[in-house]
Design a protein around this motif. Structure first.
Motif, PDB file in Angstrom:
ATOM      1  N   THR A  71       0.829  -1.207   0.000  1.00  0.00           N
ATOM      2  CA  THR A  71       0.000   0.000   0.000  1.00  0.00           C
ATOM      3  C   THR A  71       0.860   1.252   0.000  1.00  0.00           C
ATOM      4  OG1 THR A  71      -1.691  -1.205   1.250  1.00  0.00           O
ATOM      5  CG2 THR A  71      -1.860   1.190   1.201  1.00  0.00           C
ATOM      6  N   LEU A  72       1.984   1.220   0.714  1.00  0.00           N
ATOM      7  CA  LEU A  72       2.901   2.363   0.692  1.00  0.00           C
ATOM      8  C   LEU A  72       3.479   2.580  -0.705  1.00  0.00           C
ATOM      9  CD1 LEU A  72       4.868   1.819   4.036  1.00  0.00           C
ATOM     10  CD2 LEU A  72       2.999   3.413   3.598  1.00  0.00           C
ATOM     11  N   ILE A  73       3.784   1.483  -1.392  1.00  0.00           N
ATOM     12  CA  ILE A  73       4.293   1.607  -2.762  1.00  0.00           C
ATOM     13  C   ILE A  73       3.242   2.236  -3.669  1.00  0.00           C
ATOM     14  CG2 ILE A  73       5.143   0.318  -4.761  1.00  0.00           C
ATOM     15  CD1 ILE A  73       7.122   0.507  -2.460  1.00  0.00           C
ATOM     16  N   VAL A  74       1.969   1.839  -3.485  1.00  0.00           N
ATOM     17  CA  VAL A  74       0.891   2.425  -4.283  1.00  0.00           C
ATOM     18  C   VAL A  74       0.766   3.921  -4.010  1.00  0.00           C
ATOM     19  CG1 VAL A  74      -1.596   2.405  -4.673  1.00  0.00           C
ATOM     20  CG2 VAL A  74      -0.359   0.251  -4.474  1.00  0.00           C
ATOM     21  N   LEU A  75       0.895   4.324  -2.737  1.00  0.00           N
ATOM     22  CA  LEU A  75       0.816   5.751  -2.404  1.00  0.00           C
ATOM     23  C   LEU A  75       1.956   6.534  -3.052  1.00  0.00           C
ATOM     24  CD1 LEU A  75      -0.121   5.593   1.398  1.00  0.00           C
ATOM     25  CD2 LEU A  75      -1.616   6.152  -0.521  1.00  0.00           C
ATOM     26  N   VAL A  76       3.166   5.963  -3.036  1.00  0.00           N
ATOM     27  CA  VAL A  76       4.300   6.632  -3.671  1.00  0.00           C
ATOM     28  C   VAL A  76       4.083   6.751  -5.178  1.00  0.00           C
ATOM     29  CG1 VAL A  76       6.773   6.473  -4.142  1.00  0.00           C
ATOM     30  CG2 VAL A  76       5.919   5.951  -1.858  1.00  0.00           C
ATOM     31  N   LEU A  77       3.526   5.707  -5.793  1.00  0.00           N
ATOM     32  CA  LEU A  77       3.247   5.758  -7.227  1.00  0.00           C
ATOM     33  C   LEU A  77       2.186   6.810  -7.554  1.00  0.00           C
ATOM     34  CD1 LEU A  77       3.295   1.952  -8.167  1.00  0.00           C
ATOM     35  CD2 LEU A  77       5.048   3.679  -8.630  1.00  0.00           C
ATOM     36  N   LEU A  78       1.165   6.918  -6.707  1.00  0.00           N
ATOM     37  CA  LEU A  78       0.167   7.966  -6.915  1.00  0.00           C
ATOM     38  C   LEU A  78       0.785   9.351  -6.792  1.00  0.00           C
ATOM     39  CD1 LEU A  78      -2.903   6.563  -4.940  1.00  0.00           C
ATOM     40  CD2 LEU A  78      -2.708   6.806  -7.411  1.00  0.00           C
ATOM     41  N   TRP A  79       1.700   9.481  -5.856  1.00  0.00           N
ATOM     42  CA  TRP A  79       2.345  10.771  -5.615  1.00  0.00           C
ATOM     43  C   TRP A  79       3.231  11.171  -6.797  1.00  0.00           C
ATOM     44  CZ3 TRP A  79       6.310  11.538  -1.055  1.00  0.00           C
ATOM     45  CH2 TRP A  79       6.733  12.869  -1.038  1.00  0.00           C
ATOM     46  N   PHE A  80       4.165  10.288  -7.164  1.00  0.00           N
ATOM     47  CA  PHE A  80       5.125  10.638  -8.207  1.00  0.00           C
ATOM     48  C   PHE A  80       4.625  10.323  -9.610  1.00  0.00           C
ATOM     49  CE2 PHE A  80       7.856  10.244  -4.469  1.00  0.00           C
ATOM     50  CZ  PHE A  80       8.642  11.385  -4.590  1.00  0.00           C
ATOM     51  N   GLY A  81       3.643   9.443  -9.738  1.00  0.00           N
ATOM     52  CA  GLY A  81       3.170   9.079 -11.062  1.00  0.00           C
ATOM     53  C   GLY A  81       2.015   9.908 -11.573  1.00  0.00           C
ATOM     54  N   ILE A  82       1.199  10.463 -10.651  1.00  0.00           N
ATOM     55  CA  ILE A  82       0.031  11.236 -11.078  1.00  0.00           C
ATOM     56  C   ILE A  82       0.078  12.659 -10.534  1.00  0.00           C
ATOM     57  CG2 ILE A  82      -2.482  11.356 -11.042  1.00  0.00           C
ATOM     58  CD1 ILE A  82      -2.587   8.357 -10.798  1.00  0.00           C
ATOM     59  N   SER A  83       0.255  12.798  -9.216  1.00  0.00           N
ATOM     60  CA  SER A  83       0.215  14.130  -8.611  1.00  0.00           C
ATOM     61  C   SER A  83       1.364  15.010  -9.085  1.00  0.00           C
ATOM     62  CB  SER A  83       0.254  14.001  -7.078  1.00  0.00           C
ATOM     63  OG  SER A  83       0.240  15.274  -6.468  1.00  0.00           O
ATOM     64  N   LEU A  84       2.574  14.475  -9.102  1.00  0.00           N
ATOM     65  CA  LEU A  84       3.731  15.274  -9.512  1.00  0.00           C
ATOM     66  C   LEU A  84       3.629  15.759 -10.958  1.00  0.00           C
ATOM     67  CD1 LEU A  84       6.518  16.270  -8.452  1.00  0.00           C
ATOM     68  CD2 LEU A  84       7.505  14.235  -9.491  1.00  0.00           C
ATOM     69  N   PRO A  85       3.294  14.888 -11.932  1.00  0.00           N
ATOM     70  CA  PRO A  85       3.125  15.413 -13.304  1.00  0.00           C
ATOM     71  C   PRO A  85       2.002  16.437 -13.429  1.00  0.00           C
ATOM     72  CG  PRO A  85       3.405  13.034 -13.344  1.00  0.00           C
ATOM     73  CD  PRO A  85       3.224  13.426 -11.913  1.00  0.00           C
ATOM     74  N   LEU A  86       0.915  16.237 -12.693  1.00  0.00           N
ATOM     75  CA  LEU A  86      -0.178  17.213 -12.760  1.00  0.00           C
ATOM     76  C   LEU A  86       0.265  18.570 -12.225  1.00  0.00           C
ATOM     77  CD1 LEU A  86      -3.325  15.152 -11.697  1.00  0.00           C
ATOM     78  CD2 LEU A  86      -2.785  16.069 -13.961  1.00  0.00           C
ATOM     79  N   ILE A  87       1.078  18.570 -11.173  1.00  0.00           N
ATOM     80  CA  ILE A  87       1.563  19.829 -10.605  1.00  0.00           C
ATOM     81  C   ILE A  87       2.469  20.549 -11.598  1.00  0.00           C
ATOM     82  CG2 ILE A  87       3.087  20.791  -8.826  1.00  0.00           C
ATOM     83  CD1 ILE A  87       1.917  18.769  -6.882  1.00  0.00           C
ATOM     84  N   PHE A  88       3.351  19.816 -12.244  1.00  0.00           N
ATOM     85  CA  PHE A  88       4.227  20.448 -13.226  1.00  0.00           C
ATOM     86  C   PHE A  88       3.435  20.914 -14.454  1.00  0.00           C
ATOM     87  CE2 PHE A  88       7.679  18.737 -10.763  1.00  0.00           C
ATOM     88  CZ  PHE A  88       8.736  19.596 -11.028  1.00  0.00           C
ATOM     89  N   PHE A  89       2.407  20.171 -14.826  1.00  0.00           N
ATOM     90  CA  PHE A  89       1.567  20.613 -15.936  1.00  0.00           C
ATOM     91  C   PHE A  89       0.800  21.879 -15.571  1.00  0.00           C
ATOM     92  CE2 PHE A  89      -2.561  20.477 -18.175  1.00  0.00           C
ATOM     93  CZ  PHE A  89      -2.095  20.638 -19.476  1.00  0.00           C
ATOM     94  N   GLY A  90       0.232  21.923 -14.348  1.00  0.00           N
ATOM     95  CA  GLY A  90      -0.450  23.128 -13.906  1.00  0.00           C
ATOM     96  C   GLY A  90       0.491  24.309 -13.789  1.00  0.00           C
ATOM     97  N   ALA A  91       1.736  24.062 -13.335  1.00  0.00           N
ATOM     98  CA  ALA A  91       2.724  25.138 -13.252  1.00  0.00           C
ATOM     99  C   ALA A  91       3.095  25.647 -14.640  1.00  0.00           C
ATOM    100  CB  ALA A  91       3.967  24.653 -12.517  1.00  0.00           C
ATOM    101  N   TYR A  92       3.168  24.749 -15.605  1.00  0.00           N
ATOM    102  CA  TYR A  92       3.464  25.166 -16.983  1.00  0.00           C
ATOM    103  C   TYR A  92       2.378  26.105 -17.505  1.00  0.00           C
ATOM    104  CZ  TYR A  92       3.757  24.822 -22.066  1.00  0.00           C
ATOM    105  OH  TYR A  92       3.808  25.108 -23.406  1.00  0.00           O
ATOM    106  N   LEU A  93       1.117  25.763 -17.241  1.00  0.00           N
ATOM    107  CA  LEU A  93       0.028  26.636 -17.672  1.00  0.00           C
ATOM    108  C   LEU A  93       0.059  27.971 -16.935  1.00  0.00           C
ATOM    109  CD1 LEU A  93      -2.938  24.074 -17.882  1.00  0.00           C
ATOM    110  CD2 LEU A  93      -1.482  24.916 -19.738  1.00  0.00           C
TER     111      LEU A  93
END
Length: 268
Positions: A71-93
Motif C-alpha cells: 500500500t505504501l508503494i501504491v501511495l508513492v506511485l500515486l504521488w510521483f506518477g500522477i500528482s507530480l506530473p499534474l503539478i508540473f503541468f499546472g505550473a506550466y500553464l
C-alpha cells in the motif's frame, strides 16, 4: 472516505501547480523549478514521513493496524506518477499566463516600520487569529474525534459542512481585520503573517486533540506507546492539513482585500 480524499488530493495537483506558478511570477522568483518542486513535495512529503514513522512503530509492535508495504508503494506511485506530473503541468500553464496585475507599484527601498504596540506583535496576532476560528469548530471536533477513536457513530455530515463553511469565513474575516490593523500601523509585512494568523487554528486543534487523548480516549495512567504514536501521528497530519488550508484562506483573502483597497485609491 479515505480513498475519496486521496483521489481528489491527487487530482488537485493541477490547480496547485497553477496557483503556485501565478504567485511565483508575481513575486518575481527566478527559480521556477524550485517553486514547482516545493509545491509537489513539501506538503505530501511531511505527511508521508509522519505516516511512515507511525507505520514503522506499528510494524515493530506487530500491530494489525500497520499498513502493508504494498500500500505504501501504491501511495508513492500515486504521488510521483500522477500528482507530480499534474503539478508540473499546472505550473506550466500558470507560467504561460501574464503576471497578475497589482494596482500600485512596490518600492524597491523598504520603508521604515514604526514601533508597534504589543497587541500587534506577530505572536499575539497568531494567538488571537487562531482562537476565533477554533471556537467555531471545537464542539464539532469533539464528535469527530470520538467517532474516530472511540468507535462512535457520526452522521451529522450536513452540520459538519456548515461548520466547515463557518471556519473558512471566520478565518477570512479575522485575518482581514488584523491585516487592516497592521496596515493602519504602517506595518506592510502581511504576507507570511496572514498565513500564520489563520493557520494558528491548527495549533489549538492539536492542543485540544492532546487533551482529548488523555482525558477521553486514554484516561488511564498507563501510557501506551503504540496508541500514542498512532493518535498523535494522525493528529499531526490532520492539523498540518488544517494549517495549510486555513493559512491559504487567510492569505488569499488578504491578498484580494489589499488589491481591492489599493485599487480604490485615486492618484492625482
Amino acid at each position: 472516505l479515505l480513498s475519496s480524499v486521496l483521489f481528489f488530493f491527487v487530482l488537485m495537483g493541477g490547480p496547485a501547480g497553477y496557483v503556485s506558478a501565478r504567485f511565483c511570477k508575481l513575486i518575481k522568483e527566478p527559480n521556477q523549478f524550485k517553486t514547482t518542486l516545493l509545491t509537489a513535495v513539501l506538503f505530501p512529503g511531511v505527511c508521508f514521513v509522519v505516516f511512515f514513522y507511525v507505520n514503522m512503530v506499528a510494524w515493530a509492535k506487530n500491530s494489525s493496524s500497520a499498513v502493508p508495504f504494498g500500500t505504501l508503494i501504491v501511495l508513492v506511485l500515486l504521488w510521483f506518477g500522477i500528482s507530480l506530473p499534474l503539478i508540473f503541468f499546472g505550473a506550466y500553464l500558470g507560467f504561460k499566463r501574464d503576471t497578475m496585475a497589482v494596482p500600485v507599484a512596490t518600492s524597491a527601498i523598504p520603508r521604515q516600520i514604526p514601533p508597534q504596540v504589543w497587541y500587534l506583535s506577530p505572536l499575539t496576532s497568531c494567538i488571537v487569529g487562531g482562537l476565533l476560528p477554533f471556537g467555531a469548530v471545537f464542539v464539532e471536533m469533539f464528535f469527530i474525534l470520538s467517532s474516530m477513536w472511540q468507535h462512535r457513530f457520526y452522521y451529522m455530515f450536513g452540520f459538519l459542512g456548515l461548520v466547515f463553511f463557518i471556519l473558512l469565513v471566520t478565518c477570512a474575516e479575522i485575518t482581514i481585520v488584523l491585516c487592516y490593523l497592521h496596515l493602519c500601523a504602517e506595518d506592510y509585512r502581511w504576507w507570511w503573517r496572514s498565513m500564520f494568523t489563520s493557520g494558528f487554528t491548527a495549533v489549538y486543534m492539536f492542543g485540544y486533540g492532546a487533551y482529548h487523548y488523555f482525558a477521553r480516549t486514554h484516561p488511564a495512567a498507563q501510557f501506551d506507546g503504540l496508541s500514542a504514536s498512532i493518535y498523535f501521528g494522525y493528529m499531526l497530519i490532520l492539523c498540518y492539513a488544517v494549517f495549510v488550508l486555513c493559512g491559504f484562506v487567510g492569505f488569499s483573502c488578504c491578498f484580494t482585500f489589499i488589491r481591492k483597497i489599493y485599487g480604490s485609491i485615486k492618484i492625482d
